[in-house]
Design a protein around this motif. Structure first.
Motif, PDB file in Angstrom:
ATOM      1  N   ALA A  38       0.829  -0.903   0.542  1.00 23.95           N
ATOM      2  CA  ALA A  38      -0.274   0.091   0.109  1.00 23.95           C
ATOM      3  C   ALA A  38       0.747   1.265   0.195  1.00 23.95           C
ATOM      4  CB  ALA A  38      -0.844  -0.518   0.899  1.00 23.95           C
ATOM      5  N   THR A  39       0.431   1.994  -0.076  1.00 19.09           N
ATOM      6  CA  THR A  39       1.305   3.388  -0.498  1.00 19.09           C
ATOM      7  C   THR A  39       0.742   4.768   0.489  1.00 19.09           C
ATOM      8  OG1 THR A  39       0.935   3.547  -2.969  1.00 19.09           O
ATOM      9  CG2 THR A  39       1.786   5.074  -2.287  1.00 19.09           C
ATOM     10  N   GLY A  40       0.850   5.257   1.233  1.00 22.17           N
ATOM     11  CA  GLY A  40      -0.053   6.866   1.856  1.00 22.17           C
ATOM     12  C   GLY A  40       1.178   6.541   2.822  1.00 22.17           C
ATOM     13  N   SER A  41       1.220   7.051   3.969  1.00 27.22           N
ATOM     14  CA  SER A  41       1.330   7.501   5.026  1.00 27.22           C
ATOM     15  C   SER A  41       1.524   6.202   6.183  1.00 27.22           C
ATOM     16  CB  SER A  41       0.599   8.437   6.182  1.00 27.22           C
ATOM     17  OG  SER A  41       0.440   9.705   5.260  1.00 27.22           O
ATOM     18  N   SER A  42       0.570   5.091   6.326  1.00 25.11           N
ATOM     19  CA  SER A  42      -0.186   4.446   7.220  1.00 25.11           C
ATOM     20  C   SER A  42       0.828   3.736   7.290  1.00 25.11           C
ATOM     21  CB  SER A  42      -1.369   3.736   7.036  1.00 25.11           C
ATOM     22  OG  SER A  42      -2.575   4.757   7.505  1.00 25.11           O
ATOM     23  N   PRO A  43       1.454   3.163   6.305  1.00 20.78           N
ATOM     24  CA  PRO A  43       2.782   1.319   6.564  1.00 20.78           C
ATOM     25  C   PRO A  43       4.298   2.220   6.779  1.00 20.78           C
ATOM     26  CG  PRO A  43       1.753   1.635   4.155  1.00 20.78           C
ATOM     27  CD  PRO A  43       1.324   2.913   4.690  1.00 20.78           C
ATOM     28  N   LEU A  69      -1.662  -1.590  -4.989  1.00 15.26           N
ATOM     29  CA  LEU A  69      -2.688  -1.427  -4.891  1.00 15.26           C
ATOM     30  C   LEU A  69      -3.518  -0.983  -6.012  1.00 15.26           C
ATOM     31  CD1 LEU A  69      -4.068  -0.866  -0.864  1.00 15.26           C
ATOM     32  CD2 LEU A  69      -4.166  -3.135  -2.407  1.00 15.26           C
ATOM     33  N   ASP A  70      -2.595   0.614  -6.308  1.00 15.82           N
ATOM     34  CA  ASP A  70      -3.382   1.486  -6.754  1.00 15.82           C
ATOM     35  C   ASP A  70      -2.490   2.368  -6.827  1.00 15.82           C
ATOM     36  OD1 ASP A  70      -3.050   2.102  -4.691  1.00 15.82           O
ATOM     37  OD2 ASP A  70      -4.945   2.776  -3.862  1.00 15.82           O
ATOM     38  N   GLU A  71      -3.161   3.532  -8.321  1.00 10.47           N
ATOM     39  CA  GLU A  71      -2.538   4.276  -8.709  1.00 10.47           C
ATOM     40  C   GLU A  71      -3.148   5.507  -9.561  1.00 10.47           C
ATOM     41  OE1 GLU A  71       0.607   6.640  -9.761  1.00 10.47           O
ATOM     42  OE2 GLU A  71       1.492   4.943  -9.788  1.00 10.47           O
ATOM     43  N   LEU A 131      -2.132  -2.964   3.845  1.00 13.10           N
ATOM     44  CA  LEU A 131      -3.503  -2.570   3.679  1.00 13.10           C
ATOM     45  C   LEU A 131      -3.814  -0.762   4.780  1.00 13.10           C
ATOM     46  CD1 LEU A 131      -6.153  -4.540   3.144  1.00 13.10           C
ATOM     47  CD2 LEU A 131      -5.408  -3.784   1.064  1.00 13.10           C
ATOM     48  N   GLY A 132      -3.973   0.098   4.003  1.00 12.30           N
ATOM     49  CA  GLY A 132      -3.876   1.013   4.732  1.00 12.30           C
ATOM     50  C   GLY A 132      -5.337   1.438   5.248  1.00 12.30           C
ATOM     51  N   ILE A 133      -6.528   2.620   5.588  1.00 12.49           N
ATOM     52  CA  ILE A 133      -7.947   2.810   5.463  1.00 12.49           C
ATOM     53  C   ILE A 133      -7.422   4.243   5.597  1.00 12.49           C
ATOM     54  CG2 ILE A 133      -7.792   2.598   8.372  1.00 12.49           C
ATOM     55  CD1 ILE A 133     -10.858   0.904   6.918  1.00 12.49           C
ATOM     56  N   GLY A 137     -13.602   4.564   5.151  1.00  7.69           N
ATOM     57  CA  GLY A 137     -13.070   3.621   5.627  1.00  7.69           C
ATOM     58  C   GLY A 137     -12.565   2.666   3.747  1.00  7.69           C
ATOM     59  N   HIS A 138     -12.458   3.521   3.169  1.00  7.35           N
ATOM     60  CA  HIS A 138     -12.320   2.877   1.610  1.00  7.35           C
ATOM     61  C   HIS A 138     -10.914   1.936   1.821  1.00  7.35           C
ATOM     62  CE1 HIS A 138      -9.606   6.981   0.635  1.00  7.35           C
ATOM     63  NE2 HIS A 138      -8.912   5.798   1.037  1.00  7.35           N
ATOM     64  N   VAL A 139     -10.520   0.665   1.167  1.00 10.32           N
ATOM     65  CA  VAL A 139      -9.354  -0.230   1.029  1.00 10.32           C
ATOM     66  C   VAL A 139      -8.748   0.387  -0.326  1.00 10.32           C
ATOM     67  CG1 VAL A 139      -9.419  -0.755   3.688  1.00 10.32           C
ATOM     68  CG2 VAL A 139     -10.329  -2.216   1.535  1.00 10.32           C
ATOM     69  N   GLY A 140      -7.381   0.477  -0.372  1.00 11.82           N
ATOM     70  CA  GLY A 140      -7.401   0.491  -2.137  1.00 11.82           C
ATOM     71  C   GLY A 140      -7.845   1.933  -2.099  1.00 11.82           C
ATOM     72  N   PHE A 141      -8.341   2.089  -3.046  1.00 15.25           N
ATOM     73  CA  PHE A 141      -9.174   3.318  -3.458  1.00 15.25           C
ATOM     74  C   PHE A 141     -10.497   3.352  -3.525  1.00 15.25           C
ATOM     75  CE2 PHE A 141      -5.257   5.989  -4.770  1.00 15.25           C
ATOM     76  CZ  PHE A 141      -5.784   6.569  -3.526  1.00 15.25           C
ATOM     77  N   ALA A 166      -4.652  15.921  -1.029  1.00 15.37           N
ATOM     78  CA  ALA A 166      -3.720  17.428  -1.396  1.00 15.37           C
ATOM     79  C   ALA A 166      -2.158  16.959  -0.313  1.00 15.37           C
ATOM     80  CB  ALA A 166      -4.633  18.170  -0.830  1.00 15.37           C
ATOM     81  N   ARG A 167      -1.984  16.832   0.843  1.00 15.81           N
ATOM     82  CA  ARG A 167      -0.841  17.365   1.241  1.00 15.81           C
ATOM     83  C   ARG A 167       0.340  16.296   0.398  1.00 15.81           C
ATOM     84  NH1 ARG A 167      -2.853  12.524   4.014  1.00 15.81           N
ATOM     85  NH2 ARG A 167      -1.615  10.486   3.713  1.00 15.81           N
ATOM     86  N   PHE A 168       0.695  15.541  -0.320  1.00 16.36           N
ATOM     87  CA  PHE A 168       0.920  15.350  -1.439  1.00 16.36           C
ATOM     88  C   PHE A 168       1.500  15.891  -2.238  1.00 16.36           C
ATOM     89  CE2 PHE A 168      -0.644  11.254   0.939  1.00 16.36           C
ATOM     90  CZ  PHE A 168       0.664  11.052   2.053  1.00 16.36           C
ATOM     91  N   ALA A 202      -7.923   9.614  13.808  1.00 16.94           N
ATOM     92  CA  ALA A 202      -8.612  10.683  12.517  1.00 16.94           C
ATOM     93  C   ALA A 202      -9.227   9.059  11.439  1.00 16.94           C
ATOM     94  CB  ALA A 202      -8.294  10.934  11.336  1.00 16.94           C
ATOM     95  N   LYS A 203      -9.051   7.297  12.380  1.00 18.27           N
ATOM     96  CA  LYS A 203      -8.951   6.451  11.716  1.00 18.27           C
ATOM     97  C   LYS A 203     -10.002   5.496  12.494  1.00 18.27           C
ATOM     98  CE  LYS A 203      -6.809   6.759   8.101  1.00 18.27           C
ATOM     99  NZ  LYS A 203      -5.392   6.387   7.673  1.00 18.27           N
ATOM    100  N   ALA A 204     -10.421   5.965  13.937  1.00 24.21           N
ATOM    101  CA  ALA A 204     -10.955   5.187  14.636  1.00 24.21           C
ATOM    102  C   ALA A 204     -12.458   4.140  13.714  1.00 24.21           C
ATOM    103  CB  ALA A 204     -10.597   6.204  16.698  1.00 24.21           C
TER     104      ALA A 204
HETATM  105  C1  F6R Z   1      -2.828   3.715  -1.015  1.00 26.12           C
HETATM  106  C2  F6R Z   1      -4.245   2.795  -0.615  1.00 26.12           C
HETATM  107  C3  F6R Z   1      -5.294   3.640   0.046  1.00 26.12           C
HETATM  108  C4  F6R Z   1      -4.527   4.193   1.571  1.00 26.12           C
HETATM  109  C5  F6R Z   1      -5.529   5.282   2.291  1.00 26.12           C
HETATM  110  C6  F6R Z   1      -5.111   5.709   4.261  1.00 26.12           C
HETATM  111  O1  F6R Z   1      -2.515   2.479  -1.489  1.00 26.12           O
HETATM  112  O2  F6R Z   1      -4.891   2.588  -1.584  1.00 26.12           O
HETATM  113  O3  F6R Z   1      -6.149   2.871   0.602  1.00 26.12           O
HETATM  114  O4  F6R Z   1      -4.027   3.146   2.312  1.00 26.12           O
HETATM  115  O5  F6R Z   1      -6.050   5.930   1.890  1.00 26.12           O
HETATM  116  O6  F6R Z   1      -4.060   6.148   3.596  1.00 26.12           O
HETATM  117  P1  F6R Z   1      -2.644   6.594   4.730  1.00 26.12           P
HETATM  118  O7  F6R Z   1      -1.935   5.430   5.292  1.00 26.12           O
HETATM  119  O8  F6R Z   1      -2.207   7.738   3.636  1.00 26.12           O
HETATM  120  O9  F6R Z   1      -3.520   7.469   5.680  1.00 26.12           O
END
Ligand code: F6R
Length: 261
Positions: A38-43, A69-71, A131-133, A137-141, A166-168, A202-204
């Protein structure tokens, strides 16, 4: 489903690294390994932990290939915020492994989705999928409303997700693409082991709905409930709305030595 509630994001990173490294090691015995990233901050902390173990010789990666997972759709190939470039920068280059993702720069994104699904089918099953979330509640996009049996396809991001991401893009929501290619929830379920990590308050709500709420396309993360091998790793803040927290802690404290991740 195993819910691992831990005090800090650093503790979560160590458990995610243990779970990923364990599943990769087990799969390596049988040949080439597809590692789902997964991309993003969580992992990110977990990726740093895996890189440290790799440098120390404790996480060998020959025979391993990374799959995204996604692009985003429409960013030019090589754009620094494309998920492929991001994952290479964050982890796969230093692990010395190749990474593949859906081709968001393709002239025909619908075709690119089918091609990626086919590529995963040929390389899979994914041994372990990180995976992040999303806060929604989305996983992947797979945004809310996504079919629980969906396959890789084009999706339209919610404004919430575009604002979150948008932070990225220098804080500019308008710079975040509207469309994405994402593995479907059915595609994600094909992985042998799902490891979801979430940290921060924020994810709770999303974590509680995914883990303890009804199975519903309205919370794509609830698809985890349909999978036989899921590890959900959350810090105190992300786990703060779980109603069975005491039981999850009890289970963890009394884990049998033979029960790995
Ligand atoms: C990333 C992805 C998304 C992120 C989710 C959480 O490949 O598929 O589901 O895991 O948006 O993003 P972060 O970790 O940046 O809070």
């Amino acid at each position: 489903m195993e819910i691992v509630l831990l005090p800090t994001p650093e503790d979560c990173a160590r458990v995610v690294a243990d779970a990923v490294a364990g599943s990769v090691a087990a799969a390596r015995a049988d040949g080439p390994v597809a590692l789902g990233l997964a991309t993003g901050s969580s992992p990110l902390l977990a990726y740093r932990e895996l890189l440290a173990r790799h440098r120390a010789g404790e996480f060998p990666t020959d025979g391993v290939t990374g799959y995204l997972l996604d692009e985003y759709v429409g960013l030019p190939a090589g754009h620094p915020e494309s998920y492929l470039q991001t994952i290479r920068r964050e982890i796969t280059d230093e692990l010395g492994i190749e990474a593949h993702g859906p081709d968001g720069a393709a002239a025909d994104p619908l075709r690119a989705a089918l091609d990626y699904e086919e590529r995963l089918r040929a390389a899979g099953p994914v041994a372990v999928q990180v995976l992040g979330i999303g806060a929604n509640g989305h996983v992947g996009f797979n945004e809310p409303g996504s079919s629980l049996v969906s396959r890789t396809r084009v999706k339209t991001l919610t404004e919430r997700t575009r604002t979150d991401n948008a932070r990225f893009f220098g804080g500019e929501v308008d710079a975040v693409p509207r469309h994405v290619l994402t593995q479907g929830l059915g595609t994600i379920r094909d992985a042998r082991h799902l490891v979801l990590v979430a940290t921060g308050g924020a994810k709770a709500a999303a974590v509680a709905e995914a883990v303890e709420g009804p199975l519903s396309a309205s919370c794509p993360g609830s698809v985890l409930q349909l999978h036989p091998h899921v590890t959900v790793v959350v810090d105190e803040a992300a786990g703060s709305r779980l109603t069975r927290a005491a039981y999850y802690r009890y289970v963890l404290a009394h884990k049998l030595p033979a029960q790995g991740w």
